[in-house]
Design an enzyme around this catalytic site. Structure first.
Site, mmCIF file in Angstrom:
data_model
loop_
_atom_site.group_PDB
_atom_site.id
_atom_site.type_symbol
_atom_site.label_atom_id
_atom_site.label_comp_id
_atom_site.label_asym_id
_atom_site.label_seq_id
_atom_site.Cartn_x
_atom_site.Cartn_y
_atom_site.Cartn_z
ATOM 1 N N ARG A 58 121.058 22.534 -39.210
ATOM 2 C CA ARG A 58 119.779 22.271 -38.512
ATOM 3 C C ARG A 58 119.611 23.226 -37.328
ATOM 4 O O ARG A 58 118.507 23.485 -36.870
ATOM 5 C CB ARG A 58 119.687 20.799 -38.074
ATOM 6 C CG ARG A 58 118.416 20.460 -37.290
ATOM 7 C CD ARG A 58 118.041 18.968 -37.326
ATOM 8 N NE ARG A 58 119.178 18.113 -37.080
ATOM 9 C CZ ARG A 58 119.740 17.884 -35.883
ATOM 10 N NH1 ARG A 58 119.244 18.454 -34.811
ATOM 11 N NH2 ARG A 58 120.778 17.082 -35.758
ATOM 12 N N TYR A 111 92.769 23.982 -41.690
ATOM 13 C CA TYR A 111 93.370 23.247 -42.809
ATOM 14 C C TYR A 111 93.400 21.752 -42.439
ATOM 15 O O TYR A 111 93.646 21.409 -41.284
ATOM 16 C CB TYR A 111 94.780 23.800 -43.092
ATOM 17 C CG TYR A 111 95.596 22.856 -43.916
ATOM 18 C CD1 TYR A 111 95.168 22.464 -45.186
ATOM 19 C CD2 TYR A 111 96.773 22.290 -43.428
ATOM 20 C CE1 TYR A 111 95.883 21.555 -45.936
ATOM 21 C CE2 TYR A 111 97.499 21.392 -44.176
ATOM 22 C CZ TYR A 111 97.050 21.022 -45.432
ATOM 23 O OH TYR A 111 97.754 20.115 -46.169
ATOM 24 N N ASP A 183 97.341 31.308 -37.739
ATOM 25 C CA ASP A 183 97.846 30.967 -39.063
ATOM 26 C C ASP A 183 97.401 32.071 -40.028
ATOM 27 O O ASP A 183 96.211 32.235 -40.304
ATOM 28 C CB ASP A 183 97.273 29.594 -39.459
ATOM 29 C CG ASP A 183 97.824 29.087 -40.777
ATOM 30 O OD1 ASP A 183 98.155 29.919 -41.649
ATOM 31 O OD2 ASP A 183 97.883 27.853 -40.957
ATOM 32 N N LYS A 208 102.816 29.069 -49.794
ATOM 33 C CA LYS A 208 101.711 29.754 -50.467
ATOM 34 C C LYS A 208 102.150 31.155 -50.910
ATOM 35 O O LYS A 208 103.072 31.285 -51.681
ATOM 36 C CB LYS A 208 100.498 29.763 -49.522
ATOM 37 C CG LYS A 208 100.193 28.370 -48.907
ATOM 38 C CD LYS A 208 99.784 27.380 -49.957
ATOM 39 C CE LYS A 208 99.552 25.941 -49.519
ATOM 40 N NZ LYS A 208 99.975 25.417 -48.283
HETATM 41 C C1 3LM Z 1 95.968 23.669 -49.281
HETATM 42 N N1 3LM Z 1 97.380 23.992 -47.391
HETATM 43 O O1 3LM Z 1 95.864 23.440 -50.481
HETATM 44 P P1 3LM Z 1 102.461 23.067 -45.826
HETATM 45 N N2 3LM Z 1 98.165 26.233 -42.961
HETATM 46 C C2 3LM Z 1 97.293 26.474 -43.960
HETATM 47 C C3 3LM Z 1 97.378 25.749 -45.151
HETATM 48 O O2 3LM Z 1 96.492 26.018 -46.122
HETATM 49 C C4 3LM Z 1 98.371 24.750 -45.290
HETATM 50 C C5 3LM Z 1 99.255 24.528 -44.227
HETATM 51 C C6 3LM Z 1 99.126 25.296 -43.084
HETATM 52 C C7 3LM Z 1 97.222 23.317 -48.549
HETATM 53 C C8 3LM Z 1 98.116 22.381 -48.963
HETATM 54 S S1 3LM Z 1 96.857 20.007 -49.197
HETATM 55 C C9 3LM Z 1 97.717 18.516 -49.262
HETATM 56 C C10 3LM Z 1 97.906 21.258 -49.860
HETATM 57 C C11 3LM Z 1 96.236 27.510 -43.779
HETATM 58 C C12 3LM Z 1 98.499 23.932 -46.530
HETATM 59 C C13 3LM Z 1 100.342 23.502 -44.315
HETATM 60 O O3 3LM Z 1 103.005 22.089 -44.830
HETATM 61 O O4 3LM Z 1 103.503 24.049 -46.274
HETATM 62 O O5 3LM Z 1 101.730 22.387 -46.941
HETATM 63 O O6 3LM Z 1 101.409 24.011 -45.047
HETATM 64 O O7 3LM Z 1 95.070 24.215 -48.616
#
Ligand code: 3LM
Length: 394
Positions: A58, A111, A183, A208
């Site tokens: 961690r 998001y 982001d 992603k």
């Molecule tokens: C999506 N997005 O389908 P994780 N920043 C951005 C994002 O698009 C996302 C995160 C942070 C999507 C996830 S929706 C339940 C599915 C611009 C995530 C957050 O914690 O790795 O999912 O990232 O747009």
């Protein structure tokens, strides 16, 4: 540590540690929770920060650190920290930068879960948040208060691809001594490098494009060494949103093809956006690669390409939009983006269901808006699938 002036080479070799005991080409997965000390004194020295050795995964893990070194190189920052999810990166960053009584300026377009964190969790901790249009310089300047500490934005913004001018945001932040967080998930460092525009912290949902194969949930934060170290030793350590060594290995593997994938995502994205724009069943397409998109002007100056994500509205009713999505055969009905497979989803009821109806309207997300994350298939197959499904919308 070896590095090139070319980002394509650095996605493959950057931050690579020595070959290790057996000279492996692939990075070893150090799948261990803890590390053995020679004696009590050595353990104490490590916990006191006097010895660079490892203590517990961690607090730091060699496989994860190789990914961090590579990502810092790709984003052009001094350091990087890996997290167990993009939201782990967002929450660890903002909670390290803000305390009760401080003020955050952000966009009303974000998001969905980032919006929920800023709209619900931060105010519950006594942190003030203003949601403004970050693409509007005057609105951003007007939102800054004496207690403002951070400007946070996405660009292009999920899901309507609104583009924020990074030079403007960085210049305003410098004038007021604020920390900026951007982001960069939708672009990846191949298409946009916010730190080169003066942004302090660059964030990714590594779930992603960075990983790119739909099999990991992960996050990355890139920035100045001192700030990244502080985040690693405070919010990441104490809230615990760490990345596993195996997930780090998968992202390292994904990065090796990032430049090739981003090129194909962009080519396919452009072709599909133009196809949709010309289709008589389609009302509007939001994609910065189209000349009528307000963010198009920043292509070249800030972005090396428009990427693979777009949103669009059909001319018909909500029921027709649903029927269209349900009729797709190859394109997958799924949230997330940046994968080999083309993914399609309905923001108002899925990724942005954290927004109340009036908040959705303010963010420009209508009930009929559809988001498409174009994959790596032959573009003609994507267009053919969209075309057969669009017949229901006529
Ligand atoms: C999506 N997005 O389908 P994780 N920043 C951005 C994002 O698009 C996302 C995160 C942070 C999507 C996830 S929706 C339940 C599915 C611009 C995530 C957050 O914690 O790795 O999912 O990232 O747009």
């Amino acid at each position: 540590m070896w590095e090139s002036k070319n980002i394509e080479t650095n996605t493959i070799h950057g931050g690579k540690k020595s070959q290790g005991e057996f000279g492996t080409l692939s990075t070893p997965i150090y799948q261990t929770s803890t590390f053995v000390f020679d004696n009590v004194q050595q353990g104490a020295q490590r916990f006191a920060g006097e010895d660079g050795g490892h203590m517990y995964s961690r607090l730091g893990n060699p496989t994860v650190e190789e990914l961090e070194a590579r990502m810092a190189l790709l984003e052009g920052t001094e350091a990087a920290a890996a997290f167990g999810s993009g939201m782990g990166a967002v929450s660890s960053a903002v909670l390290a930068l803000l305390k009760a009584g401080d003020h955050l300026v952000t966009s009303h377009r974000l998001y969905g879960c980032t919006f929920a964190l800023f709209n619900h969790q931060l105010p519950a901790l006594g942190i003030e948040v203003s949601f403004v249009d970050l693409a509007d310089e005057q609105a951003l300047r007007a939102a800054i208060r004496p207690n403002t500490k951070v400007i946070y934005g996405e660009t292009p913004i999920n899901p309507c691809m609104t583009v924020i001018d990074l030079d403007t945001v960085a210049a305003i932040a410098r004038q007021h001594d604020l920390t900026t967080v951007i982001d960069n998930t939708f672009m990846s460092p191949i298409l946009q490098r916010p730190a080169s525009h003066g942004i302090d912290l660059v964030l990714h949902s590594a779930t992603k494009y960075l990983n790119g194969h739909g099999d990991v949930v992960a996050g990355i934060l890139c920035g100045p060494g001192e700030l990244i170290d502080r985040i690693k030793m405070t919010t990441r350590k104490d809230m615990g949103a760490v990345m596993s060594p195996h997930d780090a290995w998968l992202v390292i593997r994904g990065l090796k093809t990032l430049h090739l994938r981003m090129q194909r995502h962009g080519e396919n994205g452009q072709l599909v956006a133009e196809y949709l724009q010309d289709h008589d069943a389609v009302e509007k397409v939001y994609y910065p690669g189209l000349p009528n998109h307000p963010g198009h002007a920043l292509l070249g100056r800030q972005m090396r390409g428009a990427g693979g994500v777009m949103a669009f509205e059909l001319k018909g009713s909500f029921e027709q939009a649903v029927a269209f999505i349900n009729k797709l055969q190859m394109c997958k009905r799924a949230v997330s983006l940046g994968d080999a497979e083309t993914l399609i989803q309905h923001p108002a009821s899925m990724t942005h269901s954290t927004y109340e109806p009036e908040e959705l309207a303010e963010a420009g997300i209508s009930r009929t808006l559809i988001r498409l994350a174009v994959g790596l298939e032959n573009a003609q197959d994507i267009v053919a699938d969209l075309g057969q499904a669009l017949s229901v919308a006529r």
